[in-house]
Write a protein that holds these residues in place. Structure first.
Motif, PDB file in Angstrom:
ATOM      1  N   SER A   4     -14.606  14.094  -7.512  1.00  0.00           N
ATOM      2  CA  SER A   4     -13.572  14.942  -6.931  1.00  0.00           C
ATOM      3  C   SER A   4     -14.200  16.182  -6.327  1.00  0.00           C
ATOM      4  N   GLY A 129      -1.011   5.147  -8.070  1.00  0.00           N
ATOM      5  CA  GLY A 129      -1.139   6.526  -7.610  1.00  0.00           C
ATOM      6  C   GLY A 129      -1.093   6.629  -6.099  1.00  0.00           C
ATOM      7  N   VAL A 130      -1.758   5.698  -5.442  1.00  0.00           N
ATOM      8  CA  VAL A 130      -1.769   5.700  -3.980  1.00  0.00           C
ATOM      9  C   VAL A 130      -0.387   5.320  -3.433  1.00  0.00           C
ATOM     10  N   ASN A 134       1.434   9.003  -3.526  1.00  0.00           N
ATOM     11  CA  ASN A 134       0.765   9.399  -2.277  1.00  0.00           C
ATOM     12  C   ASN A 134      -0.569  10.096  -2.518  1.00  0.00           C
ATOM     13  N   GLU A 135      -1.288   9.646  -3.547  1.00  0.00           N
ATOM     14  CA  GLU A 135      -2.607  10.197  -3.812  1.00  0.00           C
ATOM     15  C   GLU A 135      -3.606   9.635  -2.806  1.00  0.00           C
TER      16      GLU A 135
END
Length: 170
Positions: A4, A129-130, A134-135
């Motif tokens: 990250s 999550g994606v 909308n990660e």
């Protein structure tokens, strides 16, 4: 965490320690539950697991209420229908259902094969999550997902091959 943008400087060491402890206890569970499924029924094992979880988490919750001086509020959330639905969902589907299915799988396949399948949960979490939160999807998610799939397939094919080889040796 390492990939990250914030890097390891802001990584929560306590959270990382809990992840490591979780991985170790999950591995121990897979090995011990595999042996226990040979002696006890799946329902008995699932019942005992659920009972210990119920006791442990309620002791922690009551302990927190005692420390904060709010013991009278322990049952207050049960008056909220959303809380009740969440508790039923988590208790029945997420805990009872998955515990029973995990124990069932461990009664049928080796602990090593079962533990590899638990990594698929990480892949599902990334995809969820994606899709739902909308990660961002990064290249390391793709690499990790591919490694998980290869690990699951490789472990299952290697397990079948080694069983076949050991039968031929007899």
């Amino acid at each position: 965490m390492m990939m990250s943008e914030s890097g390891a400087e802001t990584a929560n060491l306590v959270g990382s320690a809990f992840i490591i402890i979780s991985a170790i206890t999950n591995a121990l569970y897979n090995v011990l539950a595999r042996k226990l499924t040979q002696r006890y029924s799946l329902l008995t094992i699932t019942y005992i697991m659920t009972l210990f979880g119920f006791i442990a988490f309620n002791v922690i919750a009551i302990g927190n209420h005692v420390i904060e001086g709010t013991t009278g509020e322990f049952f207050q959330p049960f008056s909220n229908i959303k809380f009740l639905l969440a508790i039923l969902y988590l208790g029945i589907l997420s805990s009872l259902g998955t515990s029973y299915l995990s124990n069932y799988a461990l009664s049928k396949i080796a602990a090593a094969q079962m533990s590899v399948f638990s990594n698929v949960a990480t892949l599902i979490t990334i995809i969820a999550g994606v899709l739902f939160l909308n990660e961002a999807f990064h290249f390391y998610h793709l690499i990790g997902g591919i490694m998980i799939i290869i690990g699951v397939i490789g472990t299952n094919f290697a397990g079948k091959k080694s069983k076949k080889d050991s039968k031929e040796d007899l």
